[in-house]
Design an enzyme around this catalytic site. Structure first.
Site, PDB file in Angstrom:
ATOM      1  N   CYS A 117      36.952  57.330  32.846  1.00 60.00           N
ATOM      2  CA  CYS A 117      38.351  57.109  32.467  1.00 60.00           C
ATOM      3  C   CYS A 117      38.508  56.780  30.978  1.00 60.00           C
ATOM      4  CB  CYS A 117      38.963  56.015  33.325  1.00 60.00           C
ATOM      5  SG  CYS A 117      38.976  56.454  35.067  1.00 60.00           S
ATOM      6  N   HIS A 258      45.222  53.777  29.521  1.00 57.30           N
ATOM      7  CA  HIS A 258      44.777  54.527  30.690  1.00 57.30           C
ATOM      8  C   HIS A 258      45.584  54.034  31.885  1.00 57.30           C
ATOM      9  CE1 HIS A 258      42.531  56.088  33.931  1.00 57.30           C
ATOM     10  NE2 HIS A 258      41.903  54.972  34.211  1.00 57.30           N
ATOM     11  N   ASN A 288      45.996  57.200  39.150  1.00 58.41           N
ATOM     12  CA  ASN A 288      44.979  57.190  38.101  1.00 58.41           C
ATOM     13  C   ASN A 288      44.337  58.582  38.034  1.00 58.41           C
ATOM     14  OD1 ASN A 288      42.568  56.970  36.690  1.00 58.41           O
ATOM     15  ND2 ASN A 288      41.997  54.997  37.569  1.00 58.41           N
TER      16      ASN A 288
HETATM   17  N1  COA Z   1      46.071  48.640  51.879  1.00 58.43           N
HETATM   18  C1  COA Z   1      46.163  47.485  52.536  1.00 58.43           C
HETATM   19  N2  COA Z   1      45.253  46.495  52.403  1.00 58.43           N
HETATM   20  C2  COA Z   1      44.213  46.716  51.581  1.00 58.43           C
HETATM   21  C3  COA Z   1      44.058  47.912  50.863  1.00 58.43           C
HETATM   22  C4  COA Z   1      45.031  48.904  51.052  1.00 58.43           C
HETATM   23  N3  COA Z   1      44.975  50.096  50.414  1.00 58.43           N
HETATM   24  N4  COA Z   1      42.932  47.845  50.127  1.00 58.43           N
HETATM   25  C5  COA Z   1      42.398  46.637  50.351  1.00 58.43           C
HETATM   26  N5  COA Z   1      43.169  45.947  51.224  1.00 58.43           N
HETATM   27  C6  COA Z   1      42.966  44.601  51.749  1.00 58.43           C
HETATM   28  C7  COA Z   1      41.517  44.183  51.685  1.00 58.43           C
HETATM   29  O1  COA Z   1      40.798  44.619  52.807  1.00 58.43           O
HETATM   30  C8  COA Z   1      41.653  42.682  51.648  1.00 58.43           C
HETATM   31  O2  COA Z   1      41.882  42.216  52.936  1.00 58.43           O
HETATM   32  P1  COA Z   1      41.225  40.852  53.453  1.00 58.43           P
HETATM   33  O3  COA Z   1      41.795  39.794  52.552  1.00 58.43           O
HETATM   34  O4  COA Z   1      41.693  40.783  54.870  1.00 58.43           O
HETATM   35  O5  COA Z   1      39.766  41.050  53.274  1.00 58.43           O
HETATM   36  C9  COA Z   1      42.927  42.449  50.831  1.00 58.43           C
HETATM   37  O6  COA Z   1      43.668  43.677  50.925  1.00 58.43           O
HETATM   38  C10 COA Z   1      42.678  42.128  49.373  1.00 58.43           C
HETATM   39  O7  COA Z   1      41.711  43.056  48.874  1.00 58.43           O
HETATM   40  P2  COA Z   1      41.270  43.049  47.372  1.00 58.43           P
HETATM   41  O8  COA Z   1      40.236  44.100  47.170  1.00 58.43           O
HETATM   42  O9  COA Z   1      40.931  41.625  46.984  1.00 58.43           O
HETATM   43  O10 COA Z   1      42.642  43.469  46.666  1.00 58.43           O
HETATM   44  P3  COA Z   1      43.027  43.390  45.169  1.00 58.43           P
HETATM   45  O11 COA Z   1      44.177  42.508  44.958  1.00 58.43           O
HETATM   46  O12 COA Z   1      41.835  43.180  44.281  1.00 58.43           O
HETATM   47  O13 COA Z   1      43.557  44.878  44.929  1.00 58.43           O
HETATM   48  C11 COA Z   1      42.839  46.886  43.871  1.00 58.43           C
HETATM   49  C12 COA Z   1      42.667  45.968  45.048  1.00 58.43           C
HETATM   50  C13 COA Z   1      41.861  48.033  44.015  1.00 58.43           C
HETATM   51  C14 COA Z   1      44.268  47.429  43.884  1.00 58.43           C
HETATM   52  C15 COA Z   1      42.609  46.089  42.557  1.00 58.43           C
HETATM   53  O14 COA Z   1      41.402  45.357  42.653  1.00 58.43           O
HETATM   54  C16 COA Z   1      42.537  46.963  41.341  1.00 58.43           C
HETATM   55  O15 COA Z   1      43.463  47.690  41.040  1.00 58.43           O
HETATM   56  N6  COA Z   1      41.418  46.912  40.596  1.00 58.43           N
HETATM   57  C17 COA Z   1      41.222  47.769  39.450  1.00 58.43           C
HETATM   58  C18 COA Z   1      40.741  49.114  39.941  1.00 58.43           C
HETATM   59  C19 COA Z   1      40.869  50.184  38.907  1.00 58.43           C
HETATM   60  O16 COA Z   1      41.807  50.234  38.151  1.00 58.43           O
HETATM   61  N7  COA Z   1      39.889  51.094  38.926  1.00 58.43           N
HETATM   62  C20 COA Z   1      39.841  52.224  38.085  1.00 58.43           C
HETATM   63  C21 COA Z   1      39.492  51.832  36.713  1.00 58.43           C
HETATM   64  S1  COA Z   1      39.273  53.233  35.726  1.00 58.43           S
END
Ligand code: COA
Length: 333
Positions: A117, A258, A288
């Protein structure tokens, strides 16, 4: 601003292309256990475009390139260099050569560049060096990815994030230098946070000669680590690039990050004291799109008349590697 050393550089054209097929969050909730509310609240994404089975990366990239060349008012035969930033080439030996052929850019040398990315920002810096040194005058830089090929569509933590697309810009030698400063970084110690990794199976050719043949595995990601990394490192690298450009945050007209997550965009802007109206965002519609996200958002903003000639842009990419970087430039010749 007059050029500092070497030849001046200007970004003179942009183009983009996304597949017609879209998958919104409601559609995604038929594939994995998720909801529009959850995805929109955590990421800002509402929908993404997906390349159908018959569509190639070369198709998307060629169309985006033709638009960029037309805006820059140069011919394919004027191009000296084509750089394709991608992590999802049609061919691991490189896809830039196919684009060169499809465009009819007979004079151009063409190669792929992989920095996930961050690929477009790394590509901007790479392209600029060839112009700065006076070697080339016209460079076509493309950021394109079809990550739907590599997403694990049963992993709700990652499949909600990504979409497909392509964007392109033309960089040209210029008397007035519009390329004001940059900083690019890598940290391999955090490599395991985001991968599209090759997995080999051992295969014995003859007694004592083992090779590893396999395939690339779907994307894996530690979302929270990537989130923390982005909100810490991206403001730092933009500040470094602004320092090199000798400008302050108040002189930035557009923050062009990005397009990974609206919460990341908001947090970075807040840390740099850049108001929300200066932040370019189109991730609600596209998700993304990896190396394509910055030129896709730039092209939309230019064609909507938001970004105007002479506007100062802080562009920053971040992602797998881990890698991150920023470029400060002024739009137009
Ligand atoms: N829908 C519903 N629930 C979901 C889910 C989805 N798509 N994905 C994860 N969950 C759940 C998890 O299982 C977890 O449940 P639990 O508490 O019962 O275990 C809960 O939601 C929280 O998960 P978590 O991974 O802590 O969520 P988060 O707030 O960190 O959000 C992302 C997840 C991926 C949206 C976030 O971490 C993010 O955007 N990170 C950056 C990723 C990125 O930009 N990557 C590319 C970079 S180039």
């Amino acid at each position: 601003m007059l050029q500092q050393s070497g030849f001046g550089i200007a970004v003179t054209g942009s183009g983009s292309c996304t597949p017609q097929v879209s998958l919104d969050n409601h559609g995604l909730s038929q594939i994995v256990e998720t909801s529009d509310e959850w995805i929109a609240a955590r990421t800002g994404i509402r929908s993404r475009r997906l390349a159908n089975h018959g569509m190639s990366l070369c198709d998307l990239a060629t169309f985006a390139s033709q638009q960029a060349l037309s805006m820059a008012q140069i011919l394919p035969t004027d191009i000296d260099l084509i750089i394709l930033a991608t992590s999802s080439p049609d061919d691991l030996f490189g896809t830039a050569g196919q684009i060169q052929y499809r465009l009819g850019a007979t004079k151009a040398v063409a190669f792929d560049l992989t920095a996930a990315c961050s690929g477009f920002v790394f590509g901007l810096v790479t392209a600029s060096q060839f112009i700065r040194t006076g070697v080339y005058q016209n460079v076509l830089l493309i950021g394109a990815d079809i990550l739907s090929r590599w997403v694990n569509w049963s992993d709700r933590g990652t499949c909600i994030l990504f979409g497909d697309g392509a964007g392109a810009v033309v960089l040209q030698a210029s008397e007035i230098d519009r390329f004001l400063g940059f900083e690019i970084r890598s940290d391999g110690t955090q490599n395991s946070s985001l991968n599209l990794a090759y997995k080999a199976q051992s295969q014995e050719l003859i007694d004592g000669v083992n090779i590893g043949q396999g395939t690339f595995q779907p994307i894996t990601m530690n979302g929270q680590e990537i989130y923390r990394f982005a909100v810490k490192k991206v403001p730092e690298v933009i500040e470094k690039a602004m320092f090199r450009a000798n400008i302050s945050a108040t002189e930035i007209d557009w923050l062009l990050l990005h397009q990974a997550n609206q919460r990341i965009l908001d947090a970075v802007a807040q840390r740099l004291h850049i108001p929300p109206e200066k932040v370019i965002s189109n991730l609600a519609n596209y998700g993304n799109t990896s190396a394509a996200s910055i030129p896709l958002a730039l092209d939309e903003a230019v064609r909507q008349g938001k970004v105007k000639a002479g506007d100062t842009i802080a562009a920053a990419g971040f992602g797998a590697g881990l890698s991150w970087g920023a470029v400060i430039f002024q739009w137009g010749s």
